[in-house]
Design a protein around this motif. Sequence first.
Motif, mmCIF file in Angstrom:
data_model
loop_
_atom_site.group_PDB
_atom_site.id
_atom_site.type_symbol
_atom_site.label_atom_id
_atom_site.label_comp_id
_atom_site.label_asym_id
_atom_site.label_seq_id
_atom_site.Cartn_x
_atom_site.Cartn_y
_atom_site.Cartn_z
ATOM 1 N N VAL A 157 40.769 67.551 6.003
ATOM 2 C CA VAL A 157 39.897 67.499 6.906
ATOM 3 C C VAL A 157 39.078 66.320 6.753
ATOM 4 C CG1 VAL A 157 38.131 68.810 7.473
ATOM 5 C CG2 VAL A 157 40.357 70.216 6.705
ATOM 6 N N GLN A 158 38.635 65.979 5.696
ATOM 7 C CA GLN A 158 37.945 64.179 5.635
ATOM 8 C C GLN A 158 38.224 63.360 6.017
ATOM 9 O OE1 GLN A 158 36.901 64.933 1.626
ATOM 10 N NE2 GLN A 158 35.255 66.429 1.725
ATOM 11 N N LEU A 159 39.972 62.787 6.180
ATOM 12 C CA LEU A 159 39.832 61.843 6.786
ATOM 13 C C LEU A 159 39.748 62.110 8.643
ATOM 14 C CD1 LEU A 159 43.152 61.362 4.030
ATOM 15 C CD2 LEU A 159 41.141 60.024 4.522
ATOM 16 N N GLY A 160 40.429 63.369 8.799
ATOM 17 C CA GLY A 160 40.633 63.173 10.172
ATOM 18 C C GLY A 160 38.871 63.494 10.855
ATOM 19 N N THR A 161 38.003 64.261 9.744
ATOM 20 C CA THR A 161 36.840 63.698 10.622
ATOM 21 C C THR A 161 36.320 62.035 10.185
ATOM 22 O OG1 THR A 161 35.919 66.288 9.350
ATOM 23 C CG2 THR A 161 35.052 64.248 10.495
ATOM 24 N N LEU A 162 36.591 61.670 9.547
ATOM 25 C CA LEU A 162 36.372 59.273 9.307
ATOM 26 C C LEU A 162 36.916 59.134 11.091
ATOM 27 C CD1 LEU A 162 35.880 57.050 8.475
ATOM 28 C CD2 LEU A 162 37.384 57.391 6.764
ATOM 29 N N LEU A 163 38.244 59.760 11.116
ATOM 30 C CA LEU A 163 39.289 59.198 12.493
ATOM 31 C C LEU A 163 38.353 59.331 13.499
ATOM 32 C CD1 LEU A 163 42.359 59.212 10.774
ATOM 33 C CD2 LEU A 163 41.544 56.651 11.242
ATOM 34 N N ALA A 164 38.020 60.539 13.560
ATOM 35 C CA ALA A 164 37.106 61.107 14.665
ATOM 36 C C ALA A 164 35.875 61.347 14.888
ATOM 37 C CB ALA A 164 37.535 62.675 14.818
ATOM 38 N N VAL A 165 35.075 60.863 14.044
ATOM 39 C CA VAL A 165 34.023 60.393 14.710
ATOM 40 C C VAL A 165 33.596 58.885 15.040
ATOM 41 C CG1 VAL A 165 32.878 61.387 12.871
ATOM 42 C CG2 VAL A 165 33.306 58.944 12.086
ATOM 43 N N GLN A 166 32.871 58.726 15.767
ATOM 44 C CA GLN A 166 32.424 56.723 16.454
ATOM 45 C C GLN A 166 32.072 56.163 15.438
ATOM 46 O OE1 GLN A 166 29.154 57.067 19.510
ATOM 47 N NE2 GLN A 166 29.690 55.099 19.782
ATOM 48 N N GLY A 167 33.029 55.249 14.876
ATOM 49 C CA GLY A 167 32.813 54.196 14.608
ATOM 50 C C GLY A 167 34.003 54.189 13.071
ATOM 51 N N GLY A 168 34.332 55.833 13.041
ATOM 52 C CA GLY A 168 35.725 55.377 11.611
ATOM 53 C C GLY A 168 36.312 54.619 11.858
ATOM 54 N N GLN A 169 36.614 53.873 11.090
ATOM 55 C CA GLN A 169 38.095 52.820 11.048
ATOM 56 C C GLN A 169 39.416 53.302 9.487
ATOM 57 O OE1 GLN A 169 38.563 50.290 13.394
ATOM 58 N NE2 GLN A 169 36.466 50.926 14.222
ATOM 59 N N ALA A 170 40.106 53.659 9.818
ATOM 60 C CA ALA A 170 41.291 53.261 8.482
ATOM 61 C C ALA A 170 42.383 52.595 9.054
ATOM 62 C CB ALA A 170 41.496 55.374 8.462
ATOM 63 N N LEU A 171 43.022 52.029 7.952
ATOM 64 C CA LEU A 171 43.913 50.491 7.703
ATOM 65 C C LEU A 171 45.484 51.476 7.145
ATOM 66 C CD1 LEU A 171 42.311 46.926 8.165
ATOM 67 C CD2 LEU A 171 42.705 48.735 10.581
ATOM 68 N N VAL A 172 45.882 51.081 6.970
ATOM 69 C CA VAL A 172 46.814 51.141 5.729
ATOM 70 C C VAL A 172 47.908 49.936 5.836
ATOM 71 C CG1 VAL A 172 47.137 54.086 5.972
ATOM 72 C CG2 VAL A 172 48.619 52.067 7.621
ATOM 73 N N GLY A 173 48.219 49.935 4.396
ATOM 74 C CA GLY A 173 48.514 48.466 3.903
ATOM 75 C C GLY A 173 50.251 48.901 3.703
ATOM 76 N N LEU A 174 51.514 48.403 3.950
ATOM 77 C CA LEU A 174 52.549 48.536 3.507
ATOM 78 C C LEU A 174 53.415 47.295 3.477
ATOM 79 C CD1 LEU A 174 53.703 50.275 7.775
ATOM 80 C CD2 LEU A 174 52.783 51.438 5.215
ATOM 81 N N LEU A 175 53.992 47.631 1.732
ATOM 82 C CA LEU A 175 54.908 46.527 1.478
ATOM 83 C C LEU A 175 56.321 47.201 1.749
ATOM 84 C CD1 LEU A 175 54.631 44.109 -0.303
ATOM 85 C CD2 LEU A 175 54.705 45.419 -2.146
#
Length: 242
Positions: free
Chosen positions: A45-63
């Motif tokens: 829920v918290q990660l979804g909220t971060l992505l939903a709010v204005q300015g929220g950013q999330a990046l993933v790193g893949l190896l």
Amino acid sequence: MRPGVQVRPVAPADLEGLVELCLTARAESTVGAQLCSADGDRLRVQLGTLLAVQGGQALVGLLDGELAGLLLGRVVGPGPFTDDVSLHVEALYVRPSTRRRGLGHALLGGALTLAEEAGASELYAVHLPGARGVQRFFARLGFAPAAAHRVVATSTLQRRLAGEHVRPGGGRRGAHGLEDLIARRRQVRSETQSGPVDLRELHGTDVPAAGRGQGTGRSSISRQVSRAVASRRDAESSSTIS
């Protein structure tokens, strides 16, 4: 970017892997409770909220195609007190088994791209207390100390605020009461050279006749000052702002 390393925005299919990575970071940290919740459902829920709010950013790193790192942040500004825009990096984590492969640098490179797209002039990074490796990593890349944060539990703040005692006359115990007492003591010292002292004028209360002598008066004054100093220290240790 090194071969096999990839950084991209979070996709819906990444959510479960992102939750698992956050829990891994929490378990590794000695202050995991300050990092994230231990409840996987709440984390979703918290990660979804971060992505939903204005300015929220999330990046993933893949190896080599496997989820190995994350970067969470927010674009902040402009606001009521500044026209500046900045990117706040609130979490940066790379799985221990995949470190020293350039993934942390790649994630910050992705954050730099986000900052440039948002018109941000600065990046702020928040790291947990005691995370010396992360602190050195940021320092090598030019991040400098900007501010110090303090944290308090709401229950603790409520208890401390309720402990602010008010005297019947409306005056609050603390610095002002001590200053008044010291001022009266100085006045008494000057008056002792010209005549006897009425301790009722010093304390603002009636005192027994036996306590009106000069020696007893000084002892009483010292005790009053000691108690006032102790009260002031208690008040200052709980809060520096009224």
